[in-house]
Design a protein around this motif. Sequence first.
Motif, mmCIF file in Angstrom:
data_model
loop_
_atom_site.group_PDB
_atom_site.id
_atom_site.type_symbol
_atom_site.label_atom_id
_atom_site.label_comp_id
_atom_site.label_asym_id
_atom_site.label_seq_id
_atom_site.Cartn_x
_atom_site.Cartn_y
_atom_site.Cartn_z
ATOM 1 N N UNK A 1 -1.579 4.052 12.221
ATOM 2 C CA UNK A 1 -1.223 5.481 11.785
ATOM 3 C C UNK A 1 0.122 5.398 11.095
ATOM 4 N N UNK A 2 0.994 4.670 11.796
ATOM 5 C CA UNK A 2 2.392 4.761 11.230
ATOM 6 C C UNK A 2 2.512 4.291 9.788
ATOM 7 N N UNK A 3 1.760 2.801 9.643
ATOM 8 C CA UNK A 3 1.851 2.094 8.124
ATOM 9 C C UNK A 3 1.184 3.451 7.070
ATOM 10 N N UNK B 1 1.045 6.720 7.216
ATOM 11 C CA UNK B 1 1.869 7.680 6.993
ATOM 12 C C UNK B 1 2.997 7.260 5.977
ATOM 13 N N UNK B 2 3.633 6.018 6.391
ATOM 14 C CA UNK B 2 4.693 5.533 5.275
ATOM 15 C C UNK B 2 4.090 5.467 3.982
ATOM 16 N N UNK B 3 2.826 4.968 3.767
ATOM 17 C CA UNK B 3 2.345 4.612 2.445
ATOM 18 C C UNK B 3 2.149 6.071 1.748
ATOM 19 N N UNK B 4 1.778 7.207 2.691
ATOM 20 C CA UNK B 4 1.569 8.366 1.956
ATOM 21 C C UNK B 4 2.755 8.860 1.699
ATOM 22 N N UNK B 5 3.680 8.735 2.366
ATOM 23 C CA UNK B 5 5.231 9.527 1.981
ATOM 24 C C UNK B 5 5.907 8.751 0.621
ATOM 25 N N UNK B 6 5.459 7.255 0.838
ATOM 26 C CA UNK B 6 6.222 6.484 -0.712
ATOM 27 C C UNK B 6 5.267 6.668 -1.537
ATOM 28 N N UNK B 7 4.095 7.468 -1.794
ATOM 29 C CA UNK B 7 3.062 7.558 -2.747
ATOM 30 C C UNK B 7 2.609 6.218 -3.070
ATOM 31 N N UNK B 8 2.332 5.225 -2.180
ATOM 32 C CA UNK B 8 1.664 4.228 -2.400
ATOM 33 C C UNK B 8 0.023 4.438 -2.046
ATOM 34 N N UNK C 1 -3.456 4.391 -0.514
ATOM 35 C CA UNK C 1 -3.584 4.289 1.145
ATOM 36 C C UNK C 1 -5.109 3.925 1.431
ATOM 37 N N UNK C 2 -5.897 4.452 0.343
ATOM 38 C CA UNK C 2 -7.555 3.967 0.729
ATOM 39 C C UNK C 2 -7.744 2.461 0.553
ATOM 40 N N UNK C 3 -7.286 1.834 -0.325
ATOM 41 C CA UNK C 3 -7.255 0.638 -0.048
ATOM 42 C C UNK C 3 -6.799 -0.286 0.888
ATOM 43 N N UNK C 4 -5.479 0.187 1.395
ATOM 44 C CA UNK C 4 -4.739 -0.421 2.297
ATOM 45 C C UNK C 4 -5.645 -0.052 3.821
ATOM 46 N N UNK C 5 -6.472 1.124 4.016
ATOM 47 C CA UNK C 5 -7.039 1.424 5.187
ATOM 48 C C UNK C 5 -8.462 0.349 5.073
ATOM 49 N N UNK C 6 -9.022 0.274 3.877
ATOM 50 C CA UNK C 6 -10.234 -0.425 3.755
ATOM 51 C C UNK C 6 -10.082 -1.971 4.033
ATOM 52 N N UNK C 7 -8.880 -2.509 3.731
ATOM 53 C CA UNK C 7 -8.869 -3.715 3.769
ATOM 54 C C UNK C 7 -7.825 -4.302 4.992
#
Length: 98
Positions: A45-47, A49-56, A58-64
């Motif tokens: 959850x923390x990584x 949220x950090x990606x959401x805040x940074x505008x990076x 997120x979906x690819x990060x979650x899937x991989x």
Amino acid sequence: MMPYLLSLGAGILVGVLYALLGVRSPAPPTIALIGLLGMLVGEQAVPVVKRLIAGQPVLAFIQNDCARHILGPQAGAGAPDAATPPAPAADAPPRGRA
């Protein structure tokens, strides 16, 4: 596959020790497994949220990354599909009529 077998073996060994000592497991198996799942999801959850805040992305990060962390390495994930033949080389002569 080996880590799963080692984990199963360790669990069986602990179960046997509990039975020999006459103690009960600290938690029912279903509750314990759900708790472990919650821990794994909470770690991610923390990584996210950090990606959401940074505008990076997120979906690819979650899937991989998240899926690999939560589910572990999947059998055959890196192996090529046996049903798909390899593509011919670019300099190979065409098949069929000559």
